[in-house]
Design a protein around this motif. Structure first.
Motif, PDB file in Angstrom:
ATOM      1  N   THR A 256       0.682  -1.210  -0.073  1.00  0.00           N
ATOM      2  CA  THR A 256      -0.019   0.048   0.077  1.00  0.00           C
ATOM      3  C   THR A 256       0.691   1.426   0.073  1.00  0.00           C
ATOM      4  OG1 THR A 256      -0.055   0.171   2.394  1.00  0.00           O
ATOM      5  CG2 THR A 256      -1.875  -1.302   1.375  1.00  0.00           C
ATOM      6  N   GLN A 257       1.986   0.893   0.299  1.00  0.00           N
ATOM      7  CA  GLN A 257       3.119   2.329   0.212  1.00  0.00           C
ATOM      8  C   GLN A 257       2.867   3.067   1.401  1.00  0.00           C
ATOM      9  OE1 GLN A 257       5.451   1.915  -1.985  1.00  0.00           O
ATOM     10  NE2 GLN A 257       4.122   0.257  -2.733  1.00  0.00           N
ATOM     11  N   HIS A 258       2.207   2.709   2.421  1.00  0.00           N
ATOM     12  CA  HIS A 258       1.823   3.498   3.760  1.00  0.00           C
ATOM     13  C   HIS A 258       2.732   2.927   4.891  1.00  0.00           C
ATOM     14  CE1 HIS A 258      -2.367   4.266   2.158  1.00  0.00           C
ATOM     15  NE2 HIS A 258      -1.569   4.932   1.535  1.00  0.00           N
ATOM     16  N   PHE A 259       3.101   3.960   5.854  1.00  0.00           N
ATOM     17  CA  PHE A 259       4.101   3.407   6.715  1.00  0.00           C
ATOM     18  C   PHE A 259       3.197   2.876   8.093  1.00  0.00           C
ATOM     19  CE2 PHE A 259       7.041   5.723   4.242  1.00  0.00           C
ATOM     20  CZ  PHE A 259       8.196   5.211   4.604  1.00  0.00           C
ATOM     21  N   GLN A 260       3.613   1.756   8.705  1.00  0.00           N
ATOM     22  CA  GLN A 260       3.013   1.247   9.690  1.00  0.00           C
ATOM     23  C   GLN A 260       3.911   1.069  10.955  1.00  0.00           C
ATOM     24  OE1 GLN A 260      -0.206   0.554   9.534  1.00  0.00           O
ATOM     25  NE2 GLN A 260      -0.458   1.163   7.476  1.00  0.00           N
ATOM     26  N   PRO A 261       3.482   1.208  12.257  1.00  0.00           N
ATOM     27  CA  PRO A 261       4.366   1.130  13.177  1.00  0.00           C
ATOM     28  C   PRO A 261       5.020  -0.452  13.423  1.00  0.00           C
ATOM     29  CG  PRO A 261       2.083   1.139  14.049  1.00  0.00           C
ATOM     30  CD  PRO A 261       2.142   1.564  12.592  1.00  0.00           C
ATOM     31  N   ALA A 262       6.277  -0.495  13.955  1.00  0.00           N
ATOM     32  CA  ALA A 262       6.746  -1.676  14.301  1.00  0.00           C
ATOM     33  C   ALA A 262       7.121  -1.584  15.801  1.00  0.00           C
ATOM     34  CB  ALA A 262       8.016  -1.939  13.580  1.00  0.00           C
ATOM     35  N   HIS A 263       5.961  -1.885  16.617  1.00  0.00           N
ATOM     36  CA  HIS A 263       6.382  -1.504  18.056  1.00  0.00           C
ATOM     37  C   HIS A 263       7.102  -2.460  18.698  1.00  0.00           C
ATOM     38  CE1 HIS A 263       2.820   1.031  17.915  1.00  0.00           C
ATOM     39  NE2 HIS A 263       2.249   0.264  17.351  1.00  0.00           N
ATOM     40  N   PRO A 264       7.966  -2.134  19.689  1.00  0.00           N
ATOM     41  CA  PRO A 264       8.926  -2.721  20.429  1.00  0.00           C
ATOM     42  C   PRO A 264       8.206  -4.032  21.053  1.00  0.00           C
ATOM     43  CG  PRO A 264       9.141  -0.754  20.835  1.00  0.00           C
ATOM     44  CD  PRO A 264       7.990  -0.366  20.172  1.00  0.00           C
ATOM     45  N   ILE A 265       8.739  -5.361  20.843  1.00  0.00           N
ATOM     46  CA  ILE A 265       8.071  -6.414  21.424  1.00  0.00           C
ATOM     47  C   ILE A 265       9.269  -7.016  22.444  1.00  0.00           C
ATOM     48  CG2 ILE A 265       7.209  -8.584  21.038  1.00  0.00           C
ATOM     49  CD1 ILE A 265       6.014  -7.783  18.596  1.00  0.00           C
ATOM     50  N   PRO A 266       9.200  -7.020  23.582  1.00  0.00           N
ATOM     51  CA  PRO A 266       9.985  -7.296  24.695  1.00  0.00           C
ATOM     52  C   PRO A 266      10.490  -8.896  24.355  1.00  0.00           C
ATOM     53  CG  PRO A 266       8.164  -6.104  25.979  1.00  0.00           C
ATOM     54  CD  PRO A 266       7.912  -6.430  24.574  1.00  0.00           C
ATOM     55  N   GLY A 267      11.860  -9.309  24.184  1.00  0.00           N
ATOM     56  CA  GLY A 267      12.462 -10.501  24.199  1.00  0.00           C
ATOM     57  C   GLY A 267      12.453 -10.754  22.703  1.00  0.00           C
ATOM     58  N   THR A 268      12.264  -9.894  21.914  1.00  0.00           N
ATOM     59  CA  THR A 268      12.566  -9.885  20.399  1.00  0.00           C
ATOM     60  C   THR A 268      13.591  -9.301  19.739  1.00  0.00           C
ATOM     61  OG1 THR A 268      10.848  -8.435  19.549  1.00  0.00           O
ATOM     62  CG2 THR A 268      10.001 -10.782  20.142  1.00  0.00           C
ATOM     63  N   VAL A 269      13.958  -9.505  18.555  1.00  0.00           N
ATOM     64  CA  VAL A 269      14.911  -8.643  17.646  1.00  0.00           C
ATOM     65  C   VAL A 269      14.115  -8.494  16.389  1.00  0.00           C
ATOM     66  CG1 VAL A 269      16.447 -10.466  16.969  1.00  0.00           C
ATOM     67  CG2 VAL A 269      17.196  -8.335  16.688  1.00  0.00           C
ATOM     68  N   VAL A 270      14.294  -7.236  16.085  1.00  0.00           N
ATOM     69  CA  VAL A 270      13.698  -7.046  14.680  1.00  0.00           C
ATOM     70  C   VAL A 270      14.775  -7.304  13.727  1.00  0.00           C
ATOM     71  CG1 VAL A 270      12.689  -5.356  13.078  1.00  0.00           C
ATOM     72  CG2 VAL A 270      12.285  -5.198  15.495  1.00  0.00           C
ATOM     73  N   VAL A 271      14.452  -8.075  12.492  1.00  0.00           N
ATOM     74  CA  VAL A 271      15.109  -8.481  11.502  1.00  0.00           C
ATOM     75  C   VAL A 271      14.673  -8.088  10.069  1.00  0.00           C
ATOM     76  CG1 VAL A 271      16.679 -10.296  10.425  1.00  0.00           C
ATOM     77  CG2 VAL A 271      16.172 -10.572  12.674  1.00  0.00           C
ATOM     78  N   ASN A 272      15.502  -7.226   9.274  1.00  0.00           N
ATOM     79  CA  ASN A 272      14.875  -7.150   8.055  1.00  0.00           C
ATOM     80  C   ASN A 272      16.168  -7.001   7.045  1.00  0.00           C
ATOM     81  OD1 ASN A 272      15.987  -4.359   9.250  1.00  0.00           O
ATOM     82  ND2 ASN A 272      16.126  -3.901   7.075  1.00  0.00           N
ATOM     83  N   ALA A 273      15.363  -7.674   5.551  1.00  0.00           N
ATOM     84  CA  ALA A 273      16.495  -7.470   4.604  1.00  0.00           C
ATOM     85  C   ALA A 273      17.027  -6.445   3.950  1.00  0.00           C
ATOM     86  CB  ALA A 273      15.745  -8.265   3.297  1.00  0.00           C
ATOM     87  N   GLY A 274      18.196  -6.446   3.581  1.00  0.00           N
ATOM     88  CA  GLY A 274      19.019  -5.173   3.030  1.00  0.00           C
ATOM     89  C   GLY A 274      18.861  -5.313   1.505  1.00  0.00           C
ATOM     90  N   ASP A 275      19.686  -4.276   1.096  1.00  0.00           N
ATOM     91  CA  ASP A 275      19.506  -4.015  -0.545  1.00  0.00           C
ATOM     92  C   ASP A 275      20.619  -5.175  -1.272  1.00  0.00           C
ATOM     93  OD1 ASP A 275      18.338  -1.625  -0.146  1.00  0.00           O
ATOM     94  OD2 ASP A 275      20.024  -0.296  -0.278  1.00  0.00           O
ATOM     95  N   LEU A 276      21.544  -5.424  -0.424  1.00  0.00           N
ATOM     96  CA  LEU A 276      22.417  -6.458  -1.321  1.00  0.00           C
ATOM     97  C   LEU A 276      21.544  -8.027  -1.207  1.00  0.00           C
ATOM     98  CD1 LEU A 276      25.862  -5.655  -0.022  1.00  0.00           C
ATOM     99  CD2 LEU A 276      24.891  -5.397  -2.147  1.00  0.00           C
ATOM    100  N   LEU A 277      20.871  -8.297   0.064  1.00  0.00           N
ATOM    101  CA  LEU A 277      20.079  -9.494  -0.152  1.00  0.00           C
ATOM    102  C   LEU A 277      18.847  -9.246  -1.092  1.00  0.00           C
ATOM    103  CD1 LEU A 277      19.687 -12.300   1.057  1.00  0.00           C
ATOM    104  CD2 LEU A 277      18.172 -11.173   3.009  1.00  0.00           C
ATOM    105  N   ALA A 278      18.229  -8.293  -1.249  1.00  0.00           N
ATOM    106  CA  ALA A 278      17.491  -8.062  -2.335  1.00  0.00           C
ATOM    107  C   ALA A 278      18.125  -8.356  -3.853  1.00  0.00           C
ATOM    108  CB  ALA A 278      16.683  -6.527  -2.330  1.00  0.00           C
ATOM    109  N   HIS A 279      19.295  -7.702  -4.056  1.00  0.00           N
ATOM    110  CA  HIS A 279      20.021  -7.789  -5.219  1.00  0.00           C
ATOM    111  C   HIS A 279      20.329  -9.420  -5.407  1.00  0.00           C
ATOM    112  CE1 HIS A 279      21.768  -3.658  -5.911  1.00  0.00           C
ATOM    113  NE2 HIS A 279      20.435  -3.589  -5.528  1.00  0.00           N
ATOM    114  N   TRP A 280      20.891  -9.871  -4.411  1.00  0.00           N
ATOM    115  CA  TRP A 280      21.108 -11.574  -4.267  1.00  0.00           C
ATOM    116  C   TRP A 280      20.048 -12.368  -4.595  1.00  0.00           C
ATOM    117  CZ3 TRP A 280      25.061 -12.367   0.230  1.00  0.00           C
ATOM    118  CH2 TRP A 280      26.123 -12.871  -0.287  1.00  0.00           C
TER     119      TRP A 280
END
Length: 358
Positions: A256-280
């Motif tokens: 949708t191209q709209h920004f959504q909150p990524a709230h802190p969740i105790p005990g977790t780590v946020v992991v996201n893919a970066g540009d080079l993984l998208a290229h790969w």
């Protein structure tokens, strides 16, 4: 009348039940098509290193890769990094602006990418035009400071440690935290050998970034184009982000191209893919735009509110600097031909860093 009332109640209850069942059984691909149901999946990673069969590993790997395909982000619980280590790093992050030796450890070279970055030096953006980024930085710089740390054995890219007397234990704490991530699960999820990436990331060319966002008045963040961090994607393969309870991270819904909150969740780590993984992966996995904006503010007076201090810890995982990043064979088809020219890690990341800082 009572019969009509009972019929209405029954229809209402059935509607609630259908909505509940859909929420329970709908797929991630269905949920992210709407902002109302958008979610970042939460995945328990604890069993990946202990399960006895490849099929069990593959189930976890598929969840992670599916999250990267649909959203570009996942939350991982059971990540194995002790909370005590994370808490100690947070204490060091809080002391960044208090270090008397900042000038001696200042960031000064995109080829090295080490040292202290004062507030206002960086402007995160998707633009690669140096003049455009400079104009953005002059008008609305990112309101944060950071410390960039890499492998401590690199003979060329040397870390710039604050003096031990200024911050006892800082260096030891950072080196304990510096470690590899979840690339083996991604390999499995992309139908590759589990060890496919091992020789491509074994030089530990990663960056640990300690981030501190100073307290700021809400009126400053309401200015055009201003944010704590502007919308951007990350440059490497994956990023692990630990965030405190303040919040403010937002992820763009790719559908949708709209920004959504990524709230802190105790005990977790946020992991996201970066540009080079998208290229790969030839864009099979998404390098999603994200930003840091104003969370809930604390009222200072009748006309002004203050955004509290925010701290986060980002671990940017990069391939070896000499690794050639080109589309993986499992991600190229007649319908999805290769989209990117081969590029080395160093060429891509140094180019992006050189344009981002003043």
């Amino acid at each position: 009348m009572s019969s009509l009332r009972r019929s209405y109640t029954l229809l209402r209850d059935l509607s609630v039940l259908r909505s509940s069942l859909r929420k329970r059984y709908s797929t991630l691909a269905e949920d992210v098509r709407s902002d109302a149901t958008f979610r970042i999946p939460i995945i328990d990673f604890s069993a990946f290193h202990t399960v006895s069969t490849l099929s069990e590993k593959r189930r976890i790997a598929d969840e992670i890769v599916n999250g990267f395909k649909e959203v570009g982000f996942v939350y991982l619980s059971g990540h194995g990094i002790p909370q005590g280590v994370i808490d100690t790093v947070y204490k060091k992050v809080r002391s960044l602006s208090e270090q008397p030796s900042q000038d001696q450890v200042a960031w000064d070279d995109p080829c090295v990418n080490r040292g202290y970055v004062r507030t206002g030096r960086e402007r995160a953006t998707q633009s690669s035009d140096v003049a455009e980024i400079a104009a953005l930085r002059a008008k609305a710089p990112d309101t944060k400071e950071s410390m960039e740390i890499g492998r401590d054995c690199d003979p060329v890219r040397k870390n710039k440690w604050v003096k031990e007397a200024d911050s006892p234990g800082f260096k030891d704490t950072m080196l304990e935290f510096f470690q590899a991530a979840v690339m083996r699960s991604i390999a499995l999820g992309l139908d590759l050998q589990e060890s496919f990436f091992d020789r491509k990331i074994d030089q530990q060319c990663h960056t640990l970034r300690l981030l501190s966002y100073p307290s700021i008045r809400t009126t400053q963040l309401l200015q055009e184009g201003q944010a704590r961090v502007g919308a951007h994607s990350d440059y490497g393969t994956i990023t692990l982000l630990f965030q405190d309870s303040i919040g403010g991270l937002e992820v763009q819904n790719p559908h949708t191209q709209h920004f959504q909150p990524a709230h802190p969740i105790p005990g977790t780590v946020v992991v996201n893919a970066g540009d080079l993984l998208a290229h790969w992966s030839n864009d099979v996995l998404r390098s999603t735009l994200h930003r840091v904006v104003a969370p809930l503010a604390q009222k200072t007076n009748d006309r002004e509110c203050t955004i509290p201090v925010r701290q986060s810890i980002a671990f940017f995982c990069h391939p070896n600097f000499g690794a050639m990043i080109e589309s993986l064979p499992t991600c190229v088809t007649a319908m999805n031909p290769s989209k990117y020219k081969p590029v080395t890690t160093e060429e891509y990341i140094v180019g992006r860093l050189a344009a981002t800082y003043d």
